[in-house]
Write a protein that holds these residues in place. Structure first.
Motif, short mmCIF file in Angstrom:
data_model
loop_
_atom_site.label_atom_id
_atom_site.label_comp_id
_atom_site.label_asym_id
_atom_site.label_seq_id
_atom_site.Cartn_x
_atom_site.Cartn_y
_atom_site.Cartn_z
N GLU A 1 42.78 1.51 59.65
CA GLU A 1 41.42 1.17 60.06
C GLU A 1 40.65 0.61 58.87
O GLU A 1 40.75 1.16 57.77
CB GLU A 1 40.69 2.40 60.61
CG GLU A 1 41.34 3.02 61.84
CD GLU A 1 40.57 4.20 62.38
OE1 GLU A 1 39.41 4.41 61.95
OE2 GLU A 1 41.12 4.93 63.23
N VAL A 2 39.88 -0.45 59.10
CA VAL A 2 39.02 -1.04 58.07
C VAL A 2 37.58 -0.89 58.53
O VAL A 2 37.21 -1.35 59.61
CB VAL A 2 39.36 -2.53 57.86
CG1 VAL A 2 38.42 -3.14 56.82
CG2 VAL A 2 40.81 -2.70 57.42
N TRP A 3 36.77 -0.23 57.68
CA TRP A 3 35.38 0.05 58.05
C TRP A 3 34.42 -0.64 57.08
O TRP A 3 34.48 -0.41 55.87
CB TRP A 3 35.13 1.56 58.02
CG TRP A 3 35.77 2.28 59.18
CD1 TRP A 3 37.08 2.65 59.29
CD2 TRP A 3 35.13 2.66 60.40
NE1 TRP A 3 37.29 3.26 60.50
CE2 TRP A 3 36.13 3.28 61.20
CE3 TRP A 3 33.83 2.56 60.87
CZ2 TRP A 3 35.84 3.78 62.47
CZ3 TRP A 3 33.55 3.07 62.14
CH2 TRP A 3 34.54 3.67 62.92
N LEU A 4 33.52 -1.47 57.67
CA LEU A 4 32.44 -2.10 56.90
C LEU A 4 31.09 -1.68 57.46
O LEU A 4 30.12 -2.43 57.35
CB LEU A 4 32.58 -3.62 56.95
CG LEU A 4 33.66 -4.23 56.07
CD1 LEU A 4 33.89 -5.70 56.42
CD2 LEU A 4 33.32 -4.09 54.60
N ARG A 5 31.03 -0.49 58.03
CA ARG A 5 29.78 -0.03 58.63
C ARG A 5 28.69 0.10 57.56
O ARG A 5 28.89 0.76 56.54
CB ARG A 5 30.00 1.33 59.31
CG ARG A 5 28.78 1.86 60.06
CD ARG A 5 29.12 3.14 60.79
NE ARG A 5 29.57 4.16 59.87
CZ ARG A 5 30.18 5.28 60.24
NH1 ARG A 5 30.47 5.48 61.52
NH2 ARG A 5 30.54 6.18 59.34
N GLU A 6 27.56 -0.56 57.83
CA GLU A 6 26.41 -0.58 56.91
C GLU A 6 26.78 -1.13 55.54
O GLU A 6 26.05 -0.94 54.57
CB GLU A 6 25.81 0.83 56.76
CG GLU A 6 25.31 1.41 58.06
CD GLU A 6 24.74 2.81 57.87
OE1 GLU A 6 24.03 3.04 56.88
OE2 GLU A 6 25.04 3.68 58.72
N GLY A 7 27.93 -1.79 55.45
CA GLY A 7 28.33 -2.42 54.20
C GLY A 7 28.00 -3.90 54.22
O GLY A 7 27.58 -4.45 55.24
N ARG A 8 28.21 -4.55 53.08
CA ARG A 8 27.93 -5.99 52.99
C ARG A 8 28.90 -6.64 52.01
O ARG A 8 29.16 -6.09 50.93
CB ARG A 8 26.49 -6.23 52.54
CG ARG A 8 26.10 -7.70 52.53
CD ARG A 8 24.63 -7.88 52.23
NE ARG A 8 24.26 -9.28 52.15
CZ ARG A 8 23.98 -10.04 53.20
NH1 ARG A 8 24.05 -9.53 54.42
NH2 ARG A 8 23.65 -11.31 53.06
N VAL A 9 29.38 -7.80 52.41
CA VAL A 9 30.30 -8.56 51.58
C VAL A 9 29.67 -9.92 51.31
O VAL A 9 29.47 -10.71 52.24
CB VAL A 9 31.67 -8.74 52.26
CG1 VAL A 9 32.62 -9.49 51.33
CG2 VAL A 9 32.27 -7.39 52.64
N ASP A 10 29.33 -10.18 50.06
CA ASP A 10 28.76 -11.47 49.66
C ASP A 10 29.88 -12.29 49.02
O ASP A 10 30.23 -12.07 47.87
CB ASP A 10 27.62 -11.28 48.67
CG ASP A 10 26.44 -10.55 49.29
OD1 ASP A 10 26.20 -10.75 50.48
OD2 ASP A 10 25.77 -9.78 48.58
N GLY A 11 30.39 -13.23 49.79
CA GLY A 11 31.50 -14.04 49.31
C GLY A 11 32.54 -14.20 50.39
O GLY A 11 32.38 -13.72 51.52
N THR A 12 33.61 -14.88 50.06
CA THR A 12 34.67 -15.16 51.02
C THR A 12 35.48 -13.89 51.31
O THR A 12 35.71 -13.08 50.42
CB THR A 12 35.60 -16.25 50.48
OG1 THR A 12 34.83 -17.44 50.26
CG2 THR A 12 36.73 -16.56 51.44
#
Length: 488
Positions: free
Chosen positions: A277-288
């Motif tokens: 499982e990959v979780w980005l909940r309430e996270g942020r990715v700036d970039g590719t």
């Protein structure tokens, strides 16, 4: 019997005599105990490294459990233990090392360097039968643990590695190491690259609240990393590329409330990784974000979590959460750096079908056809527009019924108001405007009306338009049905 050298200082003699019974020696005075400023500590807190080496390489003491337990010492010279076998537990907490300890190829039972200051640590291929504690350590140089094997946990919580503006690009090297327990590093601060390329961790990699910074380069290299359960980076901050290409993580990869930043490059690379499982909940990715050929059981990506291009070709996942309208997910597919990627649409549609949302799945496949249309030559795009307007590429069959109903109503009204002339007077059947229009619209049905009557003038052009429209509708419907059957 451990023979005491004659040239020991009083503090070294105290350490020497405490060693056979493992008695702790605490040299702290409660006023200036910061190991980073240990170079200024007085002689009464200074122990030479060769003294410690002699103790650690001494044979076991009969009837006692010998151990080196030293707190708050300034250790001068190089603690040279490469290829050594140390049978005694080692605890050098809160110490200031003036030179990098060398434990290359050494084997120790337990090693505790917590809260100490070390210029670096040269311990490649080190073997530790228990835990290695670097809790709260400050290490401006490199920690080299490549090829190391630890039977217990590697503790790195609150450690500070590297220096602001330092020359070391790599601050922690764990490539191809084998850790039979966890890597415990919450609130780790690393000003440089952390490498775990090809490492094997039997338990958890814990990076909760960690801050890893290497702008413009790799900040975490976990290519081909193997984790027994989870990699957790809740509330972590990464400046630079996080690379887990080819990694195997059967549990969770958690970036909840985390921030990954590489505005001018790749912020997250999970190429060919197999992750539960990959979780980005309430996270942020700036970039590719590069997820080419990744295999995930669940992918949790809320809207706005990824601010940049994506690479999705070959990505497969079982479930996609949170549940969002298809148009929100389609918008991300349209940011794919490779342009039109058919597999990305098929995978998204499959995820919606698995969740029981067939309508959303059809919307995704319709968006796929529209995106594909933009890549085709002009004549093919024209035919695509016709299929889209009439039947929505087969995903909107009701549209065809609406077109037929509208044309049927128009033809019935016009021809009902003015009947066309019969081709052969006295031989024609009674004129019926409804079935005459159906004869014009439906090329494979014959009610005998079209052959018996011939419109003239503008009515003849209307009849031609109805015939042509009927053929277009029939062809597009057939194409849509064929596409649906082929997909099923």
């Amino acid at each position: 019997m451990l023979v005491e050298p004659i040239d020991l200082t009083p503090v070294e003699r105290r350490v020497w005599r405490a060693f056979p019974t493992g008695t702790p020696v605490d040299l702290r005075n409660g006023t200036d105990d910061d190991p980073a400023s240990g170079h200024a500590w007085p002689a009464r807190r200074t122990v030479r490294a060769w003294v410690l080496r002699k103790l650690l390489l001494s044979p076991p003491v009969d009837g006692e459990v010998a151990a080196l337990r030293l707190v708050g010492a300034r250790i001068t010279g190089t603690l040279e233990l490469h290829y050594a076998t140390v049978e005694h537990p080692v605890s050098l907490r809160g110490c200031h090392f003036e030179a990098t300890p060398v434990l290359y190829g050494a084997r120790v039972r337990q090693l505790n360097l917590s809260e100490s200051y070390l210029p670096g640590l040269d311990a490649a291929t080190l073997r530790v039968d228990g835990v290695l504690r670097l809790t709260g350590c400050r290490v401006p140089g490199q920690i080299r643990l490549g090829g190391a094997r630890l039977s217990g946990v590697l503790f790195l919580e609150r450690a500070r590695l590297g220096t602001e503006g330092g020359q070391e690009e790599e601050v922690l090297h764990l490539n191809h190491s084998v850790l039979e327990d966890d890597v415990w590093a919450p609130e780790l601060e690393a000003l440089g690259e952390v490498r775990m390329n090809g490492a094997s961790v039997a338990g958890v990699v814990n990076l909760k609240g960690a801050v890893l910074r290497n702008p413009g380069g790799l900040v975490f290299d976990g290519a081909n990393l193997s984790v027994g359960s989870d990699l957790i980076a809740t509330r972590a901050r990464f400046e630079g590329e996080v690379n887990v290409r080819g990694a195997t993580i059967p549990g969770l990869l958690v970036f909840t409330q985390a921030r990954l930043s590489a505005p001018d490059g790749c912020a997250l690379r999970t190429t060919s990784a197999a992750i539960g499982e990959v979780w980005l909940r309430e996270g942020r990715v700036d970039g590719t974000v590069n997820m080419l050929r990744g295999r995930f059981g669940l992918l949790h990506v809320p809207p706005g979590a990824i601010d940049g291009e994506v690479w999705l070709d070959g990505l497969t996942y079982g479930s996609l959460t949170p549940r969002l309208p298809a148009k929100v997910r389609i918008a991300m597919l349209e940011r794919d750096a490779e342009g039109y990627v058919p597999h990305a649409y098929e995978q998204l549609a499959a995820a919606y079908r698995q969740a029981g949302d067939d309508r959303a799945a059809r919307n995704v496949l319709l968006a796929k056809q529209r995106r594909h249309r933009a890549t085709r030559p002009g004549y093919a795009r024209l035919w695509g527009y016709l299929q889209d307007v009439t039947v929505g590429y087969g995903f909107r069959p009701v549209w065809a019924a609406a077109w037929l109903a509208g044309l049927l109503l128009a033809g019935t009204t016009v021809f009902g108001a003015r009947h066309p002339e019969p081709l052969k007077a006295g031989e024609q059947p009674p004129f019926n405007a409804l079935f005459y229009t159906l004869d014009l619209l439906l090329p494979i049905i014959d009610f005998g009306q079209e052959k018996a009557f011939k419109p003239v003038g503008g009515y003849q052009w209307l009849a031609y338009a109805l015939i042509l429209t009927g053929w277009v509708l029939a062809t597009t419907i057939a194409a849509g049905i064929t596409r649906t059957l082929r997909r099923q």
